[in-house]
Design an enzyme around this catalytic site. Structure first.
Site, PDB file in Angstrom:
ATOM      1  N   TYR A 143       0.820  -1.210   0.000  1.00  0.00           N
ATOM      2  CA  TYR A 143       0.000   0.000   0.000  1.00  0.00           C
ATOM      3  C   TYR A 143       0.861   1.270   0.000  1.00  0.00           C
ATOM      4  CZ  TYR A 143      -4.044  -2.962   1.058  1.00  0.00           C
ATOM      5  OH  TYR A 143      -5.030  -3.912   1.023  1.00  0.00           O
ATOM      6  N   LYS A 194       2.848 -15.346   1.162  1.00  0.00           N
ATOM      7  CA  LYS A 194       2.892 -16.165  -0.047  1.00  0.00           C
ATOM      8  C   LYS A 194       4.369 -16.414  -0.340  1.00  0.00           C
ATOM      9  CE  LYS A 194      -0.028 -16.922  -2.825  1.00  0.00           C
ATOM     10  NZ  LYS A 194      -0.668 -18.230  -3.091  1.00  0.00           N
TER      11      LYS A 194
END
Ligand code: NAD
Length: 371
Positions: A143, A194
């Site tokens: 972000y 991930k």
């Protein structure tokens, strides 16, 4: 008794002031009956602050927040300010506070209260007893990472890009928050990333493992891919205690965990900064996860429970008042078990009430529970 706890209250816009009013009722009760004395300041934030002084988070509000032991925030925004340019929007009020106070760890509990088990979209036997805390990193990652943007390529097509970047210190400090929390709960952290496809995910897994080994070997650590975690949250949510994730995965998974409870008006949150080594204190801001709900603002029907539960978190995490936090949580659960419901959590056979009746009922339960 001298006030020993400095609190900044920022009611904000829409239903913010309505639900905050019910918290003030609880604070008054605690002042009288629990001998907790709070020194309370109020400040301007959001659309109201834009109207009054032209900024969604005036310097004066930031200064008051820095001086306070904890900030209790309502909600900001509304249609009146929707057409303002992005950099002048009320929602920037909360972003500035997070940034200026260095609030990097967002805590979002997802607790399925027994009286509301039917409110979940999942089957009661899957969600009954769910008690999860999602810890999300809030100031780093994709972000905020650079470079980011939308560029036009030589062939005239556009290309959008963001950068998921984490320094190992940013990972370590939020991991410590998760491990500390787990020690006060059921002693398990599930760290999600991930690592199979992302380099920042590989680093995340490595650093969380190092912090665990060096400082928290007594806590159970489990690593899980974020997509698997999403699936597990829907199929076997009771396996989780504390879930730790970066800004993006924490954002998505905390919303998913919240959905298990089925009720936006019931969900609190906290955002914490680093502990100051000299004073032992940390900046912290507490707020419901819902927004300013302009569709029901001013009607006296908003559910004040999320704001009250945010105050319970504040008592627990900023002041170490575990007993008082539990008392307030128990009072809210009792009121719900007794059948009172605001419109957002209304169920057949229950009694529909407004904001202030709910608040009064909680105070009555506090009185009974502490008698
Ligand atoms: P919202 O959370 O305000 O409302 C979504 C729906 O849930 C609405 O139907 C609302 O009536 C209902 N609802 C929310 N809280 C409730 C409560 N306590 N009791 C009963 N019903 C409740 O989200 P939105 O409509 O997407 O956003 C409205 C405004 O709030 C926007 O300006 C948005 O930017 C802002 N917002 C602010 C914050 C914040 O201050 N941290 C967070 C989210 C949204």
């Amino acid at each position: 008794m001298p006030a020993n706890k400095k609190l900044l209250v920022l009611p904000g816009d829409g239903i913010g002031p309505e639900v905050m009013g019910e918290v003030r009722r609880i604070i008054d009760w605690m002042d009288r009956r629990r001998s907790l004395s709070f020194e309370i300041e109020e400040g301007l934030v959001g659309g109201g602050a834009i109207d009054a002084v032209g900024s969604p988070c005036p310097d004066e509000t930031v200064a008051k927040a820095r001086a306070a032991d904890a900030v209790l925030f309502g909600s900001v925004g509304g249609p009146k300010w929707d057409s303002l340019p992005f950099e002048q929007r009320p929602e920037l009020g909360i972003l500035r506070l997070r940034k200026d106070l260095g609030l990097f760890a967002n805590l979002r509990p997802a607790v399925v209260l027994d009286p509301l088990v039917e409110a979940s979209s999942l089957k009661p036997d899957i969600v009954r007893g769910v008690d999860i805390m999602v810890v999300r990193e809030t100031v780093g990652g994709v972000y905020f990472g650079e470079p980011r943007g939308v560029e036009t390529l030589p062939d005239g097509k556009r290309r959008g890009f963001d950068t998921d970047v984490y320094h190992e210190d940013e990972i370590a400090r939020v991991a410590r928050v998760a491990f500390d929390l787990a020690r006060k709960r059921r002693n398990k952290v599930t760290s999600v990333e991930k690592a199979n496809v992302m380099q920042s995910g590989r680093l995340w897994r490595a650093v969380v493992g190092e912090v665990h080994k060096a400082e928290y070997p007594d806590v159970q650590l489990e690593n899980m891919y974020a997509d698997n975690c999403a699936m597990q949250l829907c199929s076997r949510p009771k396996q989780f205690d504390v879930i730790l994730g970066n800004n993006l995965f924490g954002d998505v998974l905390s919303d998913l965990a919240a959905a298990l409870t089925g009720s936006l008006g019931m969900l609190p949150s906290a955002t914490l900064g680093a502990v100051d080594p000299t004073t032992g204190k940390r900046h912290a801001l507490y707020e419901p996860i819902h927004g300013s709900a302009p569709d029901i603002a001013g009607k006296g029907v908003a559910n004040p429970c999320a704001q009250m539960l945010s105050f319970a978190m504040l008592l627990r995490w900023s002041f170490g008042l575990e007993e008082d936090a539990k008392l307030l949580e128990a009072a809210i659960e009792k009121v719900l078990a007794g059948g009172l419901r605001t419109a957002d959590i209304m169920q057949p056979g229950m009694a529909r009430v407004g904001t202030s009746v709910m608040g009064e009922a909680v105070v009555r339960e506090l009185e009974k529970l502490s008698a």
